[in-house]
Motif scaffolding. Structure first.
Motif, PDB file in Angstrom:
ATOM      1  N   ALA A  88      -5.025  13.502  19.855  1.00 40.73           N
ATOM      2  CA  ALA A  88      -5.596  13.171  18.552  1.00 40.73           C
ATOM      3  C   ALA A  88      -4.596  12.339  17.750  1.00 40.73           C
ATOM      4  O   ALA A  88      -3.399  12.611  17.775  1.00 40.73           O
ATOM      5  N   PRO A  89      -5.062  11.313  17.057  1.00 40.37           N
ATOM      6  CA  PRO A  89      -4.142  10.495  16.255  1.00 40.37           C
ATOM      7  C   PRO A  89      -3.561  11.311  15.108  1.00 40.37           C
ATOM      8  O   PRO A  89      -4.179  12.251  14.611  1.00 40.37           O
ATOM      9  N   THR A  90      -2.367  10.956  14.715  1.00 39.76           N
ATOM     10  CA  THR A  90      -1.688  11.635  13.605  1.00 39.76           C
ATOM     11  C   THR A  90      -1.294  10.603  12.565  1.00 39.76           C
ATOM     12  O   THR A  90      -1.130   9.413  12.873  1.00 39.76           O
ATOM     13  N   PRO A  91      -1.128  11.024  11.297  1.00 39.51           N
ATOM     14  CA  PRO A  91      -0.720  10.080  10.262  1.00 39.51           C
ATOM     15  C   PRO A  91       0.640   9.463  10.563  1.00 39.51           C
ATOM     16  O   PRO A  91       1.474  10.053  11.258  1.00 39.51           O
ATOM     17  N   MET A  92       0.871   8.258  10.057  1.00 38.66           N
ATOM     18  CA  MET A  92       2.166   7.607  10.197  1.00 38.66           C
ATOM     19  C   MET A  92       3.230   8.485   9.545  1.00 38.66           C
ATOM     20  O   MET A  92       3.063   8.953   8.417  1.00 38.66           O
ATOM     21  N   SER A  93       4.311   8.745  10.262  1.00 37.70           N
ATOM     22  CA  SER A  93       5.305   9.702   9.773  1.00 37.70           C
ATOM     23  C   SER A  93       6.592   9.052   9.283  1.00 37.70           C
ATOM     24  O   SER A  93       7.211   9.539   8.331  1.00 37.70           O
ATOM     25  N   GLN A  94       7.027   7.961   9.933  1.00 38.17           N
ATOM     26  CA  GLN A  94       8.288   7.351   9.509  1.00 38.17           C
ATOM     27  C   GLN A  94       8.126   6.698   8.145  1.00 38.17           C
ATOM     28  O   GLN A  94       7.080   6.133   7.826  1.00 38.17           O
ATOM     29  N   LEU A  95       9.164   6.757   7.327  1.00 35.36           N
ATOM     30  CA  LEU A  95       9.126   6.160   6.004  1.00 35.36           C
ATOM     31  C   LEU A  95       9.265   4.641   6.090  1.00 35.36           C
ATOM     32  O   LEU A  95       9.917   4.116   6.996  1.00 35.36           O
ATOM     33  N   LEU A  96       8.643   3.952   5.145  1.00 33.49           N
ATOM     34  CA  LEU A  96       8.834   2.516   5.018  1.00 33.49           C
ATOM     35  C   LEU A  96      10.197   2.287   4.372  1.00 33.49           C
ATOM     36  O   LEU A  96      10.391   2.583   3.189  1.00 33.49           O
ATOM     37  N   GLN A  97      11.130   1.778   5.134  1.00 29.78           N
ATOM     38  CA  GLN A  97      12.503   1.652   4.665  1.00 29.78           C
ATOM     39  C   GLN A  97      12.841   0.187   4.386  1.00 29.78           C
ATOM     40  O   GLN A  97      13.447  -0.507   5.204  1.00 29.78           O
ATOM     41  N   VAL A  98      12.435  -0.255   3.222  1.00 29.93           N
ATOM     42  CA  VAL A  98      12.744  -1.605   2.744  1.00 29.93           C
ATOM     43  C   VAL A  98      13.074  -1.500   1.259  1.00 29.93           C
ATOM     44  O   VAL A  98      12.675  -0.530   0.594  1.00 29.93           O
TER      45      VAL A  98
END
Length: 365
Positions: A88-98
């Motif tokens: 099952a797909p899961t939400p994006m977990s890594q933070l947007l680091q910019v």
């Protein structure tokens, strides 16, 4: 227009979590949400999680990047008859680091519609921006994606509340200016205008401060409205349009923000504008032939060119335009001054929305 905006966003919010296979998802969502009605620019945050096409106006070789913003695990064909389950797909977990000033495209996570995700324009970074229950109802980002707003709030990418505008409608009632720190909006005396209509007023607001009246222009009515098609601090102008109940433009005005002076005006059937109001595409549909043609007007109202089909959007610098042969036809990106086609979408693809890269030549379709 506000009812149309609400209808579309509610349908998109409901169907986004039911996308399943992303193949053809844009067309399915478009048909369900609009049922033949005119697309609203606030749809973009709801569908950007499906796919992103960036078209750049490179002199030699057009740069086209297609990126799935939420990759799914892929199961290859197996010779074994044993069924293999797809995780099952899961939400994006890594933070947007910019850095907080880096321009990004914001979108609701396809799995968790209360989560806000983002991707940089070059595709080099993507990730989770934050979680906010308000996002599930929709949002409208400023051009750089450093701020976003909806009903009664404006937040930065860190989730901090930076303003609480007074509103009497659902959704973000303004149109972001090209500097990302102002927005234009239309107001009238009554929360529910009378059937005969009443005068409307164009306002310019600095985020977090009180609105400033610019000019009385257009009219509000119970079955019609007035809205801002473009708002530009750089060019000191806004494009205000009166809309019929069908969503088509009745008339538009180009207004100087600093003085409130009407620079030029024209009755029209349907328009699309560049982000700075320098170029206005007037779309005319021929009932007898079933075809559309577009006339493009310049800063003073002079005719600069014509294009077959419908011009739906412009790049930031105005050199590129998104073109459709018809409502349901394939999408192309052209240099509208000479008609050069720089990119053509899939033959069975439709159009939902487009977004120009701030200070750049790329356009996301």
């Amino acid at each position: 227009m506000n009812d149309l905006r609400r209808d579309i966003n509610e349908v998109f919010a409901k169907q986004q979590g039911q996308l399943g296979d992303v193949a053809g998802a844009g067309n399915r969502m478009l048909r369900a949400a609009t049922a033949g009605r005119r697309i609203n620019r606030q749809l973009w945050p709801s569908v950007a999680g499906v796919a992103l096409v960036l078209v750049a106006a490179a002199a030699i070789g057009v740069s086209i990047v297609v990126r799935g913003l939420h990759p799914r695990n892929v199961v290859t064909n197996h010779r074994s008859p044993t069924p293999i389950a797809t995780p099952a797909p899961t939400p994006m977990s890594q933070l947007l680091q910019v850095p907080s000033s880096t321009p990004v495209i914001l979108f609701r996570d396809p799995v968790n519609n209360q989560q806000l995700d983002g991707v940089t324009w070059d595709g080099s970074a993507r990730g989770r921006v934050g979680t906010n229950p308000d996002v599930a109802m929709g949002f409208t980002q400023n051009p750089a994606g450093t701020l976003y707003g909806w009903t009664g709030y404006i937040r930065d990418r860190a989730g901090r509340l930076v303003a609480s505008p007074t509103v009497n409608t659902k959704g973000f009632s303004g149109t972001w200016a090209d500097d990302g720190r102002h927005y234009c909006s239309m107001v009238s005396k009554s929360a529910l205008p009378p059937a005969g209509g009443e005068p409307a007023t164009l306002q310019l607001t600095v985020v977090g401060k009180a609105p400033k009246n610019v000019a009385q222009v257009g009219r509000m009515a119970d079955q019609a409205s007035s809205g801002v098609a473009a708002c530009s601090i750089e060019r000191d102008r806004a494009v205000v349009a009166d809309y019929a109940s069908s969503g088509n433009t009745v008339q538009f005005w180009v207004v100087q923000l600093s003085t409130g002076r009407i620079l030029w005006t024209r009755p029209s059937g349907d328009i699309r504008t560049s982000r700075d109001g320098q170029y206005i595409a007037e779309i005319i549909y021929n009932q007898s032939t079933g075809k559309s043609t577009t006339t493009i007007y310049g800063p003073t109202g002079t005719v600069l060119g014509h294009a077959a089909g419908r011009i739906e959007a412009f790049s930031w610098d105005g050199s590129l335009a998104v073109q459709m042969a018809d409502y349901n036809g394939p999408v192309s990106v052209i240099r509208w001054r000479d008609g050069t086609v720089v990119w053509t979408g899939p033959s069975d693809g439709g159009y939902i929305d487009a977004m120009p890269e701030p200070e750049g030549q790329r356009i996301a379709v």
